[in-house]
Design a protein around this motif. Structure first.
Motif, PDB file in Angstrom:
ATOM      1  N   ARG A 110       0.986  -1.038   0.083  1.00 42.37           N
ATOM      2  CA  ARG A 110       0.014  -0.072  -0.012  1.00 42.37           C
ATOM      3  C   ARG A 110       0.915   1.183   0.028  1.00 42.37           C
ATOM      4  O   ARG A 110       1.072   2.248  -0.760  1.00 42.37           O
ATOM      5  CB  ARG A 110      -0.902  -0.004   1.189  1.00 42.37           C
ATOM      6  CG  ARG A 110      -1.815   1.107   1.324  1.00 42.37           C
ATOM      7  CD  ARG A 110      -2.381   1.115   3.024  1.00 42.37           C
ATOM      8  NE  ARG A 110      -1.663   1.766   3.930  1.00 42.37           N
ATOM      9  CZ  ARG A 110      -1.869   1.629   5.218  1.00 42.37           C
ATOM     10  NH1 ARG A 110      -2.937   1.023   5.461  1.00 42.37           N
ATOM     11  NH2 ARG A 110      -1.245   2.118   5.864  1.00 42.37           N
ATOM     12  N   ASP A 111       1.925   1.409   0.903  1.00 42.12           N
ATOM     13  CA  ASP A 111       2.763   2.299   0.928  1.00 42.12           C
ATOM     14  C   ASP A 111       3.479   2.503  -0.200  1.00 42.12           C
ATOM     15  O   ASP A 111       3.876   3.656  -0.841  1.00 42.12           O
ATOM     16  CB  ASP A 111       3.325   2.453   2.037  1.00 42.12           C
ATOM     17  CG  ASP A 111       2.617   2.615   3.400  1.00 42.12           C
ATOM     18  OD1 ASP A 111       1.691   3.214   3.232  1.00 42.12           O
ATOM     19  OD2 ASP A 111       3.180   2.416   4.557  1.00 42.12           O
ATOM     20  N   TRP A 112       4.302   1.462  -0.722  1.00 39.97           N
ATOM     21  CA  TRP A 112       5.120   1.681  -2.000  1.00 39.97           C
ATOM     22  C   TRP A 112       4.086   2.306  -3.133  1.00 39.97           C
ATOM     23  O   TRP A 112       4.601   3.010  -3.818  1.00 39.97           O
ATOM     24  CB  TRP A 112       5.487   0.204  -2.437  1.00 39.97           C
ATOM     25  CG  TRP A 112       6.706  -0.125  -1.344  1.00 39.97           C
ATOM     26  CD1 TRP A 112       7.732   0.680  -1.175  1.00 39.97           C
ATOM     27  CD2 TRP A 112       7.343  -1.355  -1.106  1.00 39.97           C
ATOM     28  NE1 TRP A 112       8.674   0.174  -0.234  1.00 39.97           N
ATOM     29  CE2 TRP A 112       8.382  -1.312  -0.236  1.00 39.97           C
ATOM     30  CE3 TRP A 112       6.636  -3.099  -1.265  1.00 39.97           C
ATOM     31  CZ2 TRP A 112       8.963  -2.284   0.329  1.00 39.97           C
ATOM     32  CZ3 TRP A 112       7.062  -3.798  -0.466  1.00 39.97           C
ATOM     33  CH2 TRP A 112       8.472  -3.494   0.239  1.00 39.97           C
ATOM     34  N   VAL A 114       1.008   3.883  -3.285  1.00 40.13           N
ATOM     35  CA  VAL A 114       0.183   5.045  -3.179  1.00 40.13           C
ATOM     36  C   VAL A 114       1.180   6.258  -2.610  1.00 40.13           C
ATOM     37  O   VAL A 114       1.151   7.248  -3.266  1.00 40.13           O
ATOM     38  CB  VAL A 114      -0.817   4.936  -1.855  1.00 40.13           C
ATOM     39  CG1 VAL A 114      -1.185   6.493  -1.628  1.00 40.13           C
ATOM     40  CG2 VAL A 114      -1.888   4.006  -2.046  1.00 40.13           C
ATOM     41  N   GLY A 121       4.733   5.639  -5.277  1.00 40.12           N
ATOM     42  CA  GLY A 121       4.236   5.550  -6.869  1.00 40.12           C
ATOM     43  C   GLY A 121       5.044   4.187  -7.538  1.00 40.12           C
ATOM     44  O   GLY A 121       5.152   4.239  -8.744  1.00 40.12           O
ATOM     45  N   LYS A 122       5.442   3.335  -6.668  1.00 40.25           N
ATOM     46  CA  LYS A 122       6.165   2.171  -7.379  1.00 40.25           C
ATOM     47  C   LYS A 122       5.259   1.125  -7.315  1.00 40.25           C
ATOM     48  O   LYS A 122       4.641   0.656  -6.285  1.00 40.25           O
ATOM     49  CB  LYS A 122       7.473   1.796  -6.790  1.00 40.25           C
ATOM     50  CG  LYS A 122       8.337   3.057  -6.584  1.00 40.25           C
ATOM     51  CD  LYS A 122       9.686   2.610  -6.240  1.00 40.25           C
ATOM     52  CE  LYS A 122      10.647   3.712  -6.686  1.00 40.25           C
ATOM     53  NZ  LYS A 122      11.706   3.925  -5.453  1.00 40.25           N
ATOM     54  N   ARG A 123       5.066   0.370  -8.354  1.00 43.39           N
ATOM     55  CA  ARG A 123       3.779  -0.687  -8.374  1.00 43.39           C
ATOM     56  C   ARG A 123       4.327  -2.173  -8.782  1.00 43.39           C
ATOM     57  O   ARG A 123       3.785  -3.036  -8.942  1.00 43.39           O
ATOM     58  CB  ARG A 123       2.959  -0.373  -9.428  1.00 43.39           C
ATOM     59  CG  ARG A 123       2.242   0.867  -9.153  1.00 43.39           C
ATOM     60  CD  ARG A 123       1.307   1.308 -10.228  1.00 43.39           C
ATOM     61  NE  ARG A 123       0.663   2.614  -9.603  1.00 43.39           N
ATOM     62  CZ  ARG A 123      -0.413   2.620  -9.237  1.00 43.39           C
ATOM     63  NH1 ARG A 123      -1.396   1.671  -9.368  1.00 43.39           N
ATOM     64  NH2 ARG A 123      -1.017   3.925  -8.598  1.00 43.39           N
ATOM     65  N   ILE A 124       5.870  -2.055  -9.034  1.00 37.61           N
ATOM     66  CA  ILE A 124       6.471  -3.561  -9.309  1.00 37.61           C
ATOM     67  C   ILE A 124       6.906  -4.022  -8.047  1.00 37.61           C
ATOM     68  O   ILE A 124       7.972  -3.505  -7.467  1.00 37.61           O
ATOM     69  CB  ILE A 124       7.355  -3.322 -10.333  1.00 37.61           C
ATOM     70  CG1 ILE A 124       6.539  -3.062 -11.697  1.00 37.61           C
ATOM     71  CG2 ILE A 124       7.894  -4.791 -10.766  1.00 37.61           C
ATOM     72  CD1 ILE A 124       5.575  -3.667 -12.448  1.00 37.61           C
ATOM     73  N   TYR A 125       6.584  -5.308  -7.713  1.00 37.37           N
ATOM     74  CA  TYR A 125       7.185  -5.859  -6.516  1.00 37.37           C
ATOM     75  C   TYR A 125       8.247  -7.144  -6.965  1.00 37.37           C
ATOM     76  O   TYR A 125       7.842  -7.954  -7.871  1.00 37.37           O
ATOM     77  CB  TYR A 125       6.219  -6.581  -5.396  1.00 37.37           C
ATOM     78  CG  TYR A 125       6.636  -7.247  -4.245  1.00 37.37           C
ATOM     79  CD1 TYR A 125       7.404  -6.591  -3.415  1.00 37.37           C
ATOM     80  CD2 TYR A 125       6.534  -8.579  -4.135  1.00 37.37           C
ATOM     81  CE1 TYR A 125       7.786  -7.244  -2.142  1.00 37.37           C
ATOM     82  CE2 TYR A 125       7.084  -9.341  -3.194  1.00 37.37           C
ATOM     83  CZ  TYR A 125       7.595  -8.607  -2.170  1.00 37.37           C
ATOM     84  OH  TYR A 125       8.136  -9.304  -0.883  1.00 37.37           O
ATOM     85  N   VAL A 126       9.217  -7.192  -6.565  1.00 36.55           N
ATOM     86  CA  VAL A 126      10.414  -8.271  -6.906  1.00 36.55           C
ATOM     87  C   VAL A 126      10.237  -9.198  -5.752  1.00 36.55           C
ATOM     88  O   VAL A 126      10.572  -9.026  -4.712  1.00 36.55           O
ATOM     89  CB  VAL A 126      11.753  -7.580  -7.324  1.00 36.55           C
ATOM     90  CG1 VAL A 126      12.575  -8.877  -7.752  1.00 36.55           C
ATOM     91  CG2 VAL A 126      11.611  -6.655  -8.039  1.00 36.55           C
ATOM     92  N   GLY A 127       9.659 -10.268  -5.801  1.00 35.17           N
ATOM     93  CA  GLY A 127       9.465 -11.467  -4.929  1.00 35.17           C
ATOM     94  C   GLY A 127      11.061 -12.157  -4.505  1.00 35.17           C
ATOM     95  O   GLY A 127      12.174 -11.808  -5.257  1.00 35.17           O
ATOM     96  N   MET A 167       1.871  -4.799  -7.823  1.00 36.26           N
ATOM     97  CA  MET A 167       1.322  -4.717  -6.488  1.00 36.26           C
ATOM     98  C   MET A 167       0.035  -4.248  -6.412  1.00 36.26           C
ATOM     99  O   MET A 167      -0.287  -2.693  -6.523  1.00 36.26           O
ATOM    100  CB  MET A 167       2.284  -3.897  -5.462  1.00 36.26           C
ATOM    101  CG  MET A 167       3.560  -4.173  -5.240  1.00 36.26           C
ATOM    102  SD  MET A 167       4.305  -3.339  -3.952  1.00 36.26           S
ATOM    103  CE  MET A 167       5.341  -2.265  -5.258  1.00 36.26           C
ATOM    104  N   GLU A 225      -6.381  -6.130  -6.182  1.00 34.51           N
ATOM    105  CA  GLU A 225      -7.547  -6.325  -7.166  1.00 34.51           C
ATOM    106  C   GLU A 225      -6.877  -7.501  -8.306  1.00 34.51           C
ATOM    107  O   GLU A 225      -7.323  -8.462  -8.742  1.00 34.51           O
ATOM    108  CB  GLU A 225      -8.429  -5.268  -7.682  1.00 34.51           C
ATOM    109  CG  GLU A 225      -9.324  -4.551  -7.026  1.00 34.51           C
ATOM    110  CD  GLU A 225      -8.898  -3.416  -6.336  1.00 34.51           C
ATOM    111  OE1 GLU A 225      -7.587  -3.230  -6.223  1.00 34.51           O
ATOM    112  OE2 GLU A 225      -9.725  -2.678  -5.848  1.00 34.51           O
ATOM    113  N   ASP A 226      -5.908  -6.579  -8.813  1.00 35.70           N
ATOM    114  CA  ASP A 226      -5.207  -7.430  -9.895  1.00 35.70           C
ATOM    115  C   ASP A 226      -4.456  -8.507  -9.784  1.00 35.70           C
ATOM    116  O   ASP A 226      -3.816  -9.160 -10.705  1.00 35.70           O
ATOM    117  CB  ASP A 226      -4.908  -6.419 -10.661  1.00 35.70           C
ATOM    118  CG  ASP A 226      -5.872  -5.255 -11.201  1.00 35.70           C
ATOM    119  OD1 ASP A 226      -7.043  -5.837 -11.404  1.00 35.70           O
ATOM    120  OD2 ASP A 226      -5.558  -4.137 -11.785  1.00 35.70           O
TER     121      ASP A 226
END
Lengths: 259, 132
Positions: B69-71, B73, B76-82, B90, B93-94
């Motif tokens: 959520r913090d990353w 909102v 502005g970063k939306r890609i998470y590297v597992g 991130m 819903e999707d």
């Protein structure tokens, strides 16, 4: 073994240096690869801005075109509440006198009463950000004034501070007033303030804002104000533009072509 | 001593009432929930793995979601590297709900069991309950 004062000082100095170094080494060891990133195709800018050419809007749209408003409200699940005092709006129209109250003398009677498209101005010096006690409203580095609904406590200081009335409060649960919910974007809940977010979720995915994309006549131009080659700078160079309430010093990033 | 019979009887009834929940449920432990992973999206996965290992997700999915959520909102970063190096968008819903489309049988079961009511769903839209 006897230890001289000089040796003792040297050794303790080294020891101290080691102690100082330990946290640095610790931090360096922990900086593993970045675990989050921006999407590769995301649109980025130093300062986002929007130029609205109202003439194109009036001439082509004949006053009934609502494409930008509908696209925005559909995209972001903005509810359509009949009760006027409870309405939620991200982008809407205001008569010239209301949108530009101190600038009537500049343009003359030609624009009197004409509807102007208004939205959050994403000010360079936003008063809403200054007054928000929870930092739910904040300004991003690229100039977008954002709302973090997770942190909003509904105190409405931002609404009082915003000189453009660009914020709406959810007096009721908005869900029943949304005709078809866009599942890709959250709705809001009762008790939070909301506003236009310059479609930051679309920018992150590489598309322009919904309002600019929906306008058939190219009346809304979106771009980077700090990029000399951008379309918005080109318009600002060649056309006469005004901003809303410049006397307040909030430095809006929405420009209106009026000449 | 006056009315000792009545007092003792009253005390006994009181003690019985106050311990009622304990002995009523004695020996009837509520079985722990078994989250249901049977959704079309998960069935199609070659390797049935979440964005992080199952143990971590079971214990810390709320921490992870809060970080996401913090990353998204605030940064502005939306890609998470597992941990495995794979990239994920991130999004509740999707990303989460695309796989775990059976919210009632996957999320709610445990949340009800431990009596937590996350307010995520006040805003985030639950897609049509798919699954099975």
């Amino acid at each position: 073994m006897e230890i001289s004062r000089r040796t003792f000082l040297k050794l303790s100095g080294l020891g101290l240096l080691g102690l100082l170094g330990a946290p640095v080494i610790d931090v360096l060891a922990k900086t593993d690869r970045a675990r989050v990133a921006r999407a590769p195709g995301a649109l980025t800018a130093k300062r986002w801005a929007l130029v609205v050419d109202m003439r194109k809007c009036w001439e082509n749209g004949k006053g009934t075109c609502r494409d930008c408003i509908l696209a925005c409200h559909r995209e972001h699940n903005v509810p359509d509440i009949p009760e006027e005092k409870e309405q939620v709006r991200w982008i809407w129209t205001e008569p010239y006198e209301n949108a530009f109250p101190e600038q009537g003398h500049q343009i003359g009677a030609a624009l009197s009463g004409k509807p102007f498209l208004v939205l959050c101005n994403h000010c360079s010096d936003p008063p809403c950000v200054r007054v928000c006690p929870t930092r739910a409203t904040f300004k991003r580095e690229d100039g977008i004034v954002m709302m973090d609904y997770h942190r909003c406590i509904g105190c409405r200081y931002c609404m009082a501070a915003c000189p453009y009335g660009a914020r709406s409060f959810n007096f009721t649960d908005p869900r029943p007033f949304i005709n078809s919910v866009n599942p890709a974007y959250p709705t809001r809940e009762r008790g939070v303030v909301e506003k236009c977010n310059f479609c930051e979720e679309r920018l992150a995915a590489g598309s322009p804002p919904a309002c600019a994309a929906a306008c058939r006549y190219g009346a809304l131009v979106f771009g980077d104000l700090e990029d000399p080659g951008s379309a918005v700078r080109e318009i600002l160079r060649t056309r006469y533009t005004i901003r809303r309430k410049p006397e307040l010093g909030t430095r809006p990033n929405i420009y209106y072509v009026v000449g | 001593m006056y009315d000792s019979g009545k007092i003792l009887a009253g005390l006994a009834i009181f003690a019985m009432l106050i311990t009622f929940p304990v002995w009523y449920h004695l020996g009837k432990a509520t079985p722990p929930p078994e989250p249901d992973l049977d959704t079309p999206a998960i069935a199609q996965l070659a390797q049935k793995e979440c964005v992080e290992p199952t143990d971590y997700m079971r214990a810390s999915h709320m921490e992870l979601l809060k970080q996401w959520r913090d990353w998204v909102v605030r940064d502005g970063k939306r890609i998470y590297v597992g941990q495995d190096g794979k990239q994920y968008v991130m999004s509740l819903e999707d990303t989460c709900l695309k796989c775990h489309s059976n919210k009632a049988r996957f999320c709610d079961q445990c949340h009800n069991y431990v009596r937590v009511q996350p307010n995520c769903w006040n805003c985030h839209v639950v897609p049509e309950e798919g699954g099975r």
